[in-house]
Design an enzyme around this catalytic site. Structure first.
Site, PDB file in Angstrom:
ATOM      1  N   ASN A   9       0.792  -0.701  -0.156  1.00 35.74           N
ATOM      2  CA  ASN A   9      -0.391  -0.122   0.342  1.00 35.74           C
ATOM      3  C   ASN A   9       0.625   1.139  -0.005  1.00 35.74           C
ATOM      4  O   ASN A   9       1.343   1.635   1.411  1.00 35.74           O
ATOM      5  CB  ASN A   9      -0.867   0.179   1.301  1.00 35.74           C
ATOM      6  CG  ASN A   9      -1.750   1.162   1.553  1.00 35.74           C
ATOM      7  OD1 ASN A   9      -1.573   2.215   0.442  1.00 35.74           O
ATOM      8  ND2 ASN A   9      -2.663   0.876   2.568  1.00 35.74           N
ATOM      9  N   LYS A  11      -0.290   4.143  -0.110  1.00 38.62           N
ATOM     10  CA  LYS A  11      -0.851   5.443   0.736  1.00 38.62           C
ATOM     11  C   LYS A  11      -0.451   6.740  -0.536  1.00 38.62           C
ATOM     12  O   LYS A  11      -0.385   6.551  -1.282  1.00 38.62           O
ATOM     13  CB  LYS A  11      -0.287   5.988   1.570  1.00 38.62           C
ATOM     14  CG  LYS A  11      -0.084   4.297   2.854  1.00 38.62           C
ATOM     15  CD  LYS A  11      -0.151   4.771   4.141  1.00 38.62           C
ATOM     16  CE  LYS A  11       0.341   3.608   4.837  1.00 38.62           C
ATOM     17  NZ  LYS A  11       0.287   3.473   6.491  1.00 38.62           N
ATOM     18  N   HIS A  95      -9.269   1.030   5.309  1.00 35.87           N
ATOM     19  CA  HIS A  95      -8.191   1.110   5.883  1.00 35.87           C
ATOM     20  C   HIS A  95      -8.468   1.690   7.229  1.00 35.87           C
ATOM     21  O   HIS A  95      -8.907   2.428   7.573  1.00 35.87           O
ATOM     22  CB  HIS A  95      -7.130   1.681   4.773  1.00 35.87           C
ATOM     23  CG  HIS A  95      -5.707   1.158   5.649  1.00 35.87           C
ATOM     24  ND1 HIS A  95      -5.027   2.301   6.278  1.00 35.87           N
ATOM     25  CD2 HIS A  95      -4.533   0.634   5.059  1.00 35.87           C
ATOM     26  CE1 HIS A  95      -3.601   2.231   6.877  1.00 35.87           C
ATOM     27  NE2 HIS A  95      -3.243   1.546   5.755  1.00 35.87           N
ATOM     28  N   GLU A  97      -6.208   4.083   8.083  1.00 40.18           N
ATOM     29  CA  GLU A  97      -5.922   5.766   8.194  1.00 40.18           C
ATOM     30  C   GLU A  97      -7.861   6.352   8.158  1.00 40.18           C
ATOM     31  O   GLU A  97      -7.755   7.834   8.028  1.00 40.18           O
ATOM     32  CB  GLU A  97      -5.429   5.982   7.279  1.00 40.18           C
ATOM     33  CG  GLU A  97      -3.716   5.642   7.992  1.00 40.18           C
ATOM     34  CD  GLU A  97      -2.698   4.771   6.846  1.00 40.18           C
ATOM     35  OE1 GLU A  97      -2.905   5.285   5.891  1.00 40.18           O
ATOM     36  OE2 GLU A  97      -1.693   4.747   7.609  1.00 40.18           O
ATOM     37  N   GLU A 167      -4.765  -5.970  10.727  1.00 42.24           N
ATOM     38  CA  GLU A 167      -3.873  -4.404  11.304  1.00 42.24           C
ATOM     39  C   GLU A 167      -4.212  -3.617  12.495  1.00 42.24           C
ATOM     40  O   GLU A 167      -4.675  -2.580  12.722  1.00 42.24           O
ATOM     41  CB  GLU A 167      -3.958  -3.421  10.189  1.00 42.24           C
ATOM     42  CG  GLU A 167      -3.635  -3.916   8.403  1.00 42.24           C
ATOM     43  CD  GLU A 167      -3.306  -2.913   7.727  1.00 42.24           C
ATOM     44  OE1 GLU A 167      -2.712  -2.927   6.832  1.00 42.24           O
ATOM     45  OE2 GLU A 167      -3.483  -1.826   7.393  1.00 42.24           O
ATOM     46  N   GLY A 173       2.736   2.114  11.324  1.00 40.24           N
ATOM     47  CA  GLY A 173       3.849   2.908  10.192  1.00 40.24           C
ATOM     48  C   GLY A 173       4.341   3.444  11.917  1.00 40.24           C
ATOM     49  O   GLY A 173       4.803   4.724  11.999  1.00 40.24           O
ATOM     50  N   SER A 213       4.092  -1.935  10.378  1.00 41.15           N
ATOM     51  CA  SER A 213       5.338  -2.301  10.525  1.00 41.15           C
ATOM     52  C   SER A 213       6.037  -3.726  10.118  1.00 41.15           C
ATOM     53  O   SER A 213       6.680  -3.815  10.467  1.00 41.15           O
ATOM     54  CB  SER A 213       5.772  -1.806  11.567  1.00 41.15           C
ATOM     55  OG  SER A 213       5.291  -1.038  12.733  1.00 41.15           O
TER      56      SER A 213
HETATM   57  C1  PEP Z   1      -0.924   0.091   5.746  1.00 41.69           C
HETATM   58  O1  PEP Z   1      -0.392   1.439   5.283  1.00 41.69           O
HETATM   59  O2  PEP Z   1      -1.531  -0.391   6.280  1.00 41.69           O
HETATM   60  C2  PEP Z   1       0.396  -0.239   6.937  1.00 41.69           C
HETATM   61  C3  PEP Z   1       0.733  -1.621   7.429  1.00 41.69           C
HETATM   62  O3  PEP Z   1       1.682   0.716   6.863  1.00 41.69           O
HETATM   63  P1  PEP Z   1       2.965  -0.265   7.346  1.00 41.69           P
HETATM   64  O4  PEP Z   1       3.643  -1.644   7.084  1.00 41.69           O
HETATM   65  O5  PEP Z   1       3.835   1.587   7.250  1.00 41.69           O
HETATM   66  O6  PEP Z   1       2.540  -0.022   9.205  1.00 41.69           O
END
Ligand code: PEP
Length: 250
Positions: A9, A11, A95, A97, A167, A173, A213
């Site tokens: 992703n 983003k 997601h 976010e 997640e 992040g 992450s």
């Molecule tokens: C994500 O954007 O779904 C995500 C898991 O980001 P990151 O890997 O940066 O934590």
């Protein structure tokens, strides 16, 4: 046996040319014997070009979001047909976010998921608890609410077009990753819930990615858990070699 699925992703990062450059690098460097399904999720405006670059390759292309209406007075939104037209094969919904920065509710996420399936696009449905929910012992409650809101009442056949992504919000992040035990426990819980909502065969076929992450150095261990079927990768998917390191771990 579920085929692992690793999706990057990107983003709200990278210009159109930067997205194209990364897509070309991934296309050139992805080893032919890669066992996992691999996909990238660029910003909307780069989608057509990235899809063009990756057409015929082993790398799929999806969108970061969608709107559930077909067309009309919905300024700023993008429909399922528009995504298909741009070359997307799937979209993320829910997601963290979108849920926690933009304020999307479970009801909106459900409408988006149904619109995607109806239009023949696949879906990655993201779910996950916030840190305060984990600390209050409410992880399973949150996962249950989000999974039920997203899936309950769908036809069993629809589940073939759905991937779940667990997640934990506190791991996205932040550089903090769920431990393998925390990830496996959550994935096992989600799979059990899907079995309750549908049946064993649906639950066993459903892919559940872990996101939060993920890096090349923790990917293999996380994806080595029996119920972790791949990864949804944010930050580490922005550089070809680190993303491919994760794909290698699948
Ligand atoms: C994500 O954007 O779904 C995500 C898991 O980001 P990151 O890997 O940066 O934590």
């Amino acid at each position: 046996m579920r085929k692992p699925y690793v999706a990057g992703n990107w983003k709200m990062n990278k210009t159109i040319p930067e997205c194209v450059t990364l897509a070309i690098e991934l296309r050139e460097k992805l080893p032919k014997d890669t066992k996992a399904a691999v996909a990238v999720i660029p910003q909307f405006l780069a989608l057509p070009k990235v899809a063009e670059v990756l057409r015929g390759s082993a790398i799929g292309v999806g969108a970061q979001d969608v709107y559930f209406e077909k067309n009309g007075a919905f300024t700023g939104e993008i429909s399922c047909e528009m995504l298909k037209d741009a070359g997307a094969a799937f979209a993320l919904v829910g997601h963290s976010e979108r849920r926690h920065v933009i304020g999307e509710t479970d009801a909106i996420v459900r409408k988006k998921l149904e619109a995607l399936l109806k239009s023949g696009l696949e879906v990655i449905l993201c779910i996950g608890e916030k840190l305060e929910e984990r600390e209050a012992g409410k992880t399973q409650e949150r996962l249950s609410i989000q999974t039920r809101a997203g899936l309950e009442g769908l036809a069993k056949a629809d589940l073939a077009g759905v991937t779940l992504a667990y997640e934990p919000v506190w791991a996205i992040g932040t550089g903090k990753t769920a431990s393998t035990a925390q990830a496996e426990e959550a994935h096992q819980f989600i799979r059990g819930l899907v079995e309750e909502l549908f049946d064993k065969s649906v639950a066993q076929s459903l892919r559940i990615q872990y996101g939060g992450s993920v890096k090349a150095d923790n990917a293999a261990e996380l994806m080595g858990q029996p119920n972790v079927d791949g990864a949804l990768v944010g930050g580490a998917s922005l550089v070809a070699d680190s993303f491919l390191g994760i794909v290698k771990g699948a």
